[in-house]
Design an enzyme around this catalytic site. Structure first.
Site, PDB file in Angstrom:
ATOM      1  N   HIS B 263       0.832  -1.209   0.000  1.00 14.33           N
ATOM      2  CA  HIS B 263       0.000   0.000   0.000  1.00 14.33           C
ATOM      3  C   HIS B 263       0.870   1.265   0.000  1.00 14.33           C
ATOM      4  O   HIS B 263       0.750   2.123  -0.878  1.00 14.33           O
ATOM      5  CB  HIS B 263      -0.915  -0.020   1.233  1.00 14.33           C
ATOM      6  CG  HIS B 263      -1.823   1.160   1.345  1.00 14.33           C
ATOM      7  ND1 HIS B 263      -3.150   1.121   1.000  1.00 14.33           N
ATOM      8  CD2 HIS B 263      -1.594   2.434   1.760  1.00 14.33           C
ATOM      9  CE1 HIS B 263      -3.699   2.306   1.188  1.00 14.33           C
ATOM     10  NE2 HIS B 263      -2.773   3.130   1.661  1.00 14.33           N
ATOM     11  N   GLU B 264       1.761   1.352   0.964  1.00 13.51           N
ATOM     12  CA  GLU B 264       2.616   2.548   1.046  1.00 13.51           C
ATOM     13  C   GLU B 264       3.569   2.603  -0.146  1.00 13.51           C
ATOM     14  O   GLU B 264       3.899   3.674  -0.646  1.00 13.51           O
ATOM     15  CB  GLU B 264       3.391   2.577   2.365  1.00 13.51           C
ATOM     16  CG  GLU B 264       2.532   2.552   3.635  1.00 13.51           C
ATOM     17  CD  GLU B 264       1.467   3.639   3.711  1.00 13.51           C
ATOM     18  OE1 GLU B 264       1.663   4.715   3.116  1.00 13.51           O
ATOM     19  OE2 GLU B 264       0.421   3.389   4.360  1.00 13.51           O
ATOM     20  N   HIS B 267       1.885   4.424  -2.898  1.00 15.98           N
ATOM     21  CA  HIS B 267       2.002   5.881  -2.718  1.00 15.98           C
ATOM     22  C   HIS B 267       3.409   6.346  -3.098  1.00 15.98           C
ATOM     23  O   HIS B 267       3.594   7.352  -3.778  1.00 15.98           O
ATOM     24  CB  HIS B 267       1.763   6.249  -1.244  1.00 15.98           C
ATOM     25  CG  HIS B 267       0.323   6.286  -0.832  1.00 15.98           C
ATOM     26  ND1 HIS B 267      -0.607   7.070  -1.462  1.00 15.98           N
ATOM     27  CD2 HIS B 267      -0.339   5.645   0.174  1.00 15.98           C
ATOM     28  CE1 HIS B 267      -1.798   6.913  -0.870  1.00 15.98           C
ATOM     29  NE2 HIS B 267      -1.663   6.050   0.125  1.00 15.98           N
ATOM     30  N   GLU B 292      -4.473   7.922  -3.524  1.00 16.21           N
ATOM     31  CA  GLU B 292      -4.980   6.723  -2.860  1.00 16.21           C
ATOM     32  C   GLU B 292      -5.267   5.615  -3.887  1.00 16.21           C
ATOM     33  O   GLU B 292      -5.137   4.430  -3.569  1.00 16.21           O
ATOM     34  CB  GLU B 292      -6.245   7.078  -2.059  1.00 16.21           C
ATOM     35  CG  GLU B 292      -6.741   6.002  -1.112  1.00 16.21           C
ATOM     36  CD  GLU B 292      -5.867   5.811   0.133  1.00 16.21           C
ATOM     37  OE1 GLU B 292      -4.902   6.587   0.328  1.00 16.21           O
ATOM     38  OE2 GLU B 292      -6.161   4.865   0.888  1.00 16.21           O
TER      39      GLU B 292
END
Lengths: 499, 499
Positions: B263-264, B267, B292
């Site tokens: 997830h990170e 980003h 996101e």
């Protein structure tokens, strides 16, 4: 409160805020940042430096400092702070901007040339840069020196106020006379000191455990500081509530991390203990000699003493029973103090360290006072290493090219390393009259030493001149006699009882 | 080059230089700094912020941006950047300084009150602060809203341009209609999914090894970024060549670090891949929804797919043979996707996450469009959790008090989390028409997905509005149909073949 002085402090605070950011960015580049970040970070650091530059050069700031220079209502330490700020502002103003820029630019090129020369063991390729650095140093001194001092005195005084050739000649003369023969007599007896256990493997995770507790033991406040790992040990600070040291763990050289932690811890405590009235004036901005005295006092006078290790050594034995269970405290103590002349200053032990500095001092003096030819410096270097340390220098990479300082125009800087040792001995001598150092250390109370230093040195030691601190604390001016006496006593005791 | 635009870029660069320092100081306070440093660091950060404040508020800067707003010679992305800068400058200028200061001050007090209220499970003590935050948000909107939009539309548009109630009602309406029943049917079959191995212990050091290789596998450039450990996962950046993520290892919940890293990482890659022409404009300064979408697409669409795990799962089995040797790839895949309604948004899985957001959206809409009484909000919250997620909220600490956002005046922010999922699905649908996603992932080539995103989204996605990116890449406006279709297809497949 004095309105002008209030304004002055607000400038200091703004400078401290930028310094905090610069320090952290440098710390992070060294210890954490990804490799590929350096170019963009460097570019933005340049932009931020441009923003910062406006503060110390603000004409309004100069005006305030100028006015405060004649303000008799200030307290002595306030006056001292203003005097130093005025001095550096005046010197900066005396230097034409293009000369300043050229010196920075030359420093970058010379450092690069030095790196290459050291790698290739090629002094000749570095010689023209060294010549340029010497000329640039003379040029800058010509603009800034309004004292009438001879040039090398001026350069020395820039680094350590009040320490000119007269004092340093006396200091190094004493070392030459008494430490050089002492080293020879020690080395002759070194075979009697047991060292087998020093060459064993000490796993890094257990070293880490010991070092953390050691840092706390000597008084380093880990609530307002931290220890990180990096190949070269150093101390840096964001401000007095965030002081950071690095250490390097090598499983084959277990005492290296121990003594670098105590050494850097000594620097770090000086910064942590400063008077909050001057929270935004780092002690490192004052005398480097007094700063070094704190690292050396902790590392050597206290940290390599028998009494210091009495309560700690059993803990070390417990952590490394496979290496130390059959080694006595005295054997351990002798091994960590055993002197041995070597080629490299950074690796030097307590007894030989100042001899390395002496070589550099005498060479710098010849450069600036006798225009000694640059191309003849390697031979001069090698001869001095033979005379003072008794060793042959195999090549320039392990000789005159070993240190970065001269390539960045840092002349007159080395002596402070040696002064730190002598100042430490002078302070330790006074401390011993006021508290029972060995008794306290044997009880595990290193905090007694820390508290004494805190009160007598750390509190105002980042502001007041070295000479004044020594006068106030020891009752006399700088006196290297204590240092030489301490060394003779210690290195005589080290071999006592050995058959 | 356009001289005015050049000046504009130099302002951007100066802002980026300060941002780099602020980001690093915050990062360091979170991940490394000693606890006792925070007060002094905070004080000096305030001083540095004061220095910084002069740049964005410089009248010369406003004048340049104003002139550039009418400059027809600029390229489309340059125009877009100027348009956004002009808009925020205009809004800042429309807000009286005392109102702005009061809003900051209220935010600090309210956040503190929220912390206490959450700890004590006492909504009543927080209610007056929430009322004040709502009034303050209305007051600010009154100053800044020159669009004629209804207030909640204005607030939504401030967070995500172009996404007003009309679009969001349609989006959440679709979720209510199709995801709420889908969740119920999934939960009825959940007993058939094997989960015993999820509850075993996975030693942290081996998790770390896997996660580092996972980050590289998805395309996170560790030469221009790093992974640190911290209890909450987040992404931050000093600039596009230094992007940092955190992850947290829990030996009892081994999939948590895996999916937070992906997830990170999603980003982080968006920031790393930006066009260097806009090196000093973070993508995070543009739409939060598009940002996101990159984390969600990586984590869920790609990172929880069977094809993604086909080449990786054997490596995971090799690292944890004691837990996984008798678990098939399909069993693993079902377990990491098994949906289950819960109380807390931050812990929610892929299927239920948007339902948590729907509750918040509907409540905010009632607050701003119907003046819904604050004291009745907890009951409303609990009823919606029952209706949409089918669960009973035991107390407000696990209900309406769980999120910090409203205490800091962050209304209209939650919908972007849900929009990110829908945008991700829309992009993934187009990607699947252009490359053989499953084929590439099965070959271990996650870089194919990364490269597609890099070219289609990351390069300009930090500058252009979401609507324009979607139009250009997918050929249509925002369309949540793809998201709902994706979810239905995925969570139907998840239970196929289970008896």
């Amino acid at each position: 409160m004095n309105e002008n002085y209030q304004k002055f402090l607000s400038y200091q605070e703004r400078i401290a805020a930028y310094d905090m950011a610069f320090t952290l960015l440098n710390w992070d580049q060294t210890t954490a940042a990804p490799r590929g970040s350096s170019e963009t970070t460097g570019h933005l650091l340049g932009v931020l430096s441009g923003e910062f530059y406006q503060i110390p050069t603000d004409p309004e700031y100069r005006k305030i400092v100028e006015e405060l220079s004649h303000d008799e209502t200030l307290a002595p330490d306030e006056k001292e702070l203003i005097r130093k700020t005025a001095r550096s502002q005046k010197q900066m103003a005396a230097l034409p901007a293009d000369v300043y820029a050229a010196s920075i630019e030359l420093g970058n090129r010379s450092t690069h040339a030095w790196e290459e020369a050291k790698k290739n063991n090629d002094f000749a390729s570095f010689a023209p840069f060294l010549r340029d650095e010497i000329e640039m140093t003379k040029k800058i001194a010509n603009y800034q020196n309004d004292t009438g001092m001879p040039i090398y005195d001026f350069i020395l005084n820039q680094n350590e106020e009040g320490f000119t050739m007269e004092k340093l000649d006396a200091f190094f003369g004493m070392l030459r006379e008494r430490i050089v023969p002492l080293l020879k007599s020690c080395e002759a007896k070194n075979g009697k000191i047991r060292t087998d256990f020093m060459k064993k493997k000490y796993p890094v995770d257990r070293q880490r455990t010991f070092n953390e507790s050691l840092a706390k033991h000597i008084g380093f406040d880990l609530n307002r500081g931290l220890i990180a790992e990096y190949m070269h040990p150093f101390t840096t600070q964001l401000h007095l509530d965030d002081v950071r040291i690095t250490t390097y763990y090598d499983e084959n050289v277990f005492d290296s991390a121990i003594f670098s932690t105590i050494h850097e811890g000594g620097h770090a405590m000086f910064e942590q203990d400063r008077d909050r009235k001057y929270a935004f004036v780092p002690a490192a901005a004052n005398s480097m000699g007094i700063h070094e005295s704190q690292s050396r006092l902790n590392e050597n006078m206290m940290g390599r003493s028998l009494s210091f290790w009495k309560p700690l050594y059993p803990k070390l034995q417990e952590l490394f029973p496979e290496n130390l269970s059959d080694v006595t405290l005295e054997e351990f103590w002798r091994a960590i103090n055993r002197p041995q002349a070597g080629l490299i200053r950074c690796d030097a032990d307590e007894l030989t360290y100042c001899l390395h500095i002496m070589v550099r001092y005498e060479i710098e003096k010849k450069i600036f006072m006798e225009d000694y030819p640059v191309e003849k410096l390697p031979a001069l270097w090698n001869q001095m290493y033979k005379d003072y340390l008794g060793i042959d220098v195999p090549d320039d990479a392990h000789g005159i090219l070993q240190d970065v300082h001269w390539s960045d125009g840092l002349f007159g800087y080395f002596p402070s390393y040696a002064l730190g040792n002598a100042i430490a001995a002078q302070l330790y001598h006074t401390m011993a009259k006021e508290i029972d150092i060995d008794g306290e250390l044997e009880k595990g109370n290193a905090e007694a030493v820390h508290q004494w230093l805190c009160e007598k040195v750390h509190h105002k030691g980042g502001i007041m001149p070295v000479g004044e601190i020594l006068q106030k604390v020891t009752g006399e001016d700088f006196n290297p006699q204590y240092y030489v006496d301490y060394m003779e006593k210690k290195f005589t005791a080290l071999y006592e009882g050995l058959e």
